[in-house]
Design an enzyme around this catalytic site. Structure first.
Site, PDB file in Angstrom:
ATOM      1  N   LYS A   1      -5.750   2.882   7.353  1.00 33.71           N
ATOM      2  CA  LYS A   1      -6.445   2.528   7.593  1.00 33.71           C
ATOM      3  C   LYS A   1      -6.480   0.427   8.026  1.00 33.71           C
ATOM      4  CE  LYS A   1      -7.722  -0.197   3.980  1.00 33.71           C
ATOM      5  NZ  LYS A   1      -8.545  -1.132   4.578  1.00 33.71           N
TER       6      LYS A   1
ATOM      7  N   SER B   1      11.574   0.563   7.964  1.00 35.05           N
ATOM      8  CA  SER B   1      10.617  -0.510   7.656  1.00 35.05           C
ATOM      9  C   SER B   1      11.944  -1.867   7.443  1.00 35.05           C
ATOM     10  CB  SER B   1      10.106  -0.326   6.175  1.00 35.05           C
ATOM     11  OG  SER B   1       9.641  -1.533   5.381  1.00 35.05           O
TER      12      SER B   1
ATOM     13  N   ASP C   1     -11.441  -5.714   7.045  1.00 39.51           N
ATOM     14  CA  ASP C   1      -9.812  -4.725   6.516  1.00 39.51           C
ATOM     15  C   ASP C   1     -10.590  -4.178   5.302  1.00 39.51           C
ATOM     16  OD1 ASP C   1      -7.169  -3.929   6.213  1.00 39.51           O
ATOM     17  OD2 ASP C   1      -7.620  -4.361   4.292  1.00 39.51           O
TER      18      ASP C   1
ATOM     19  N   ILE D   1       1.095  -1.316   0.015  1.00 37.07           N
ATOM     20  CA  ILE D   1      -0.044   0.018   0.302  1.00 37.07           C
ATOM     21  C   ILE D   1       0.845   1.567  -0.284  1.00 37.07           C
ATOM     22  CG2 ILE D   1      -0.069  -0.325   2.363  1.00 37.07           C
ATOM     23  CD1 ILE D   1      -2.925   1.012  -0.225  1.00 37.07           C
TER      24      ILE D   1
END
Length: 308
Positions: free
Chosen positions: A90, A36, A168, A14
């Site tokens: 989200k 990351s 999700d 994403i």
């Protein structure tokens, strides 16, 4: 005014598909670092954890948290305590109750906390909201069906506790629903299909209503093959109002009222920069609360095991 210096935490699908191009296209914000465990970006400082980034000499003003929701509360609390504005992908967290303390921390430190609902920035959502404000609504039907193997390949976290499973993607529909309807929505019942080897549902039906007792039904599936379905159909006194393509297209009785290119994440980052400049936060938990209520009221059924 100097651009907001942003660090991106989590560089998965994403982040690469949506966040990176949106950040690059947004005036007033600049990507300056990556945190990351598994990925880096050429030309930018890279750290394996947010803690390591905060301990470094890299100067930044805000973080965008694109990691799985199960660990997001700890990361947000750490960033806010360090004086950084925070953007939450989200869903904003793995639970509803964990967000309240983050709101208070942001307020105490004079920082921005933004719980994003990217589907609310789809081009037809605001036209739908304006249209429905003038209509008598009879029923609402949500059909949200997609292939998890296409959109979340190999992402086992989505079926772990807190990963939400089919909710999700379906929370995107709920974020649109709670934006376009003029009255609050609540869950009245649900059936949740759990694979025998997973801790989150792969399909669901959710019955809802609003404060005027308008019936709302959501049919959700994470095993859809062929055409994918991201549609909300609202029957009104002036005909059927349909939001399709995840909020990209609006029709009324088949007549196209809005159909524009997707620019959801560009809208998110434009809003984020505006919130920071205004010294405000934006945290709406109503979509996440509906998911939590579906888990509370839902009848659980066991279905075939699922593996990627």
């Amino acid at each position: 005014m100097s651009p907001i210096r942003l660090a991106l935490v989590g560089l998965g699908k994403i982040a690469r598909d949506q966040h990176l191009p949106a950040i690059a296209a947004t005036e007033g914000i600049e990507l300056v670092a990556i945190a990351s465990r598994n990925a880096a970006l050429d030309g930018l400082p890279h750290f394996t954890t947010l803690e390591a980034l905060l301990a470094s000499d890299v100067a930044f003003d805000a973080v965008a948290l694109c990691t799985p929701p199960q660990g997001r509360r700890e990361q947000a609390a750490l960033a806010l305590s360090a004086g950084k504005h925070v953007l939450l992908e989200k869903p904003p967290g793995a639970t509803v109750s964990e967000i309240g303390p983050l709101i208070e921390t942001a307020r105490e430190h004079g920082l921005t906390l933004f719980a994003t609902w990217h589907s609310r920035f789809a081009p037809a959502v605001e036209p739908a909201r304006a249209l429905l404000a003038k209509r008598h609504i009879n029923t609402v039907t949500i059909t949200w069906k997609e292939d998890v193997r296409v959109w979340h390949p190999g992402q086992d976290w989505i079926f772990a506790p807190g990963g939400l499973g089919v909710f999700d993607p379906a929370i995107n529909a709920l974020s649109i629903l709670t934006r376009i309807l003029p009255h609050p929505v609540f869950v009245t019942g649900a059936e949740l299909a759990f694979p025998a080897n997973r801790a989150a549902p792969i399909a669901a039906t959710v019955e809802m209503a609003d404060s005027n007792n308008i019936p709302i039904r959501a049919d959700l599936d994470f095993l859809q093959t062929g055409p994918q379905s991201w549609d909300i159909r609202v029957e009104t006194d002036a005909g059927a109002v349909v939001l399709s393509g995840g909020g990209a297209r609006l029709t009324q009785d088949g007549v196209v009222l809005s159909d524009a290119p997707e620019a959801e994440y560009a809208g998110i980052y434009k809003h984020f920069t505006g919130l920071i400049e205004a010294g405000q936060s934006d945290v709406d938990l109503s979509p996440l609360a509906l998911v939590a209520d579906a888990f509370l009221l839902g009848r659980r059924v066991t279905v075939d095991a699922f593996d990627y």
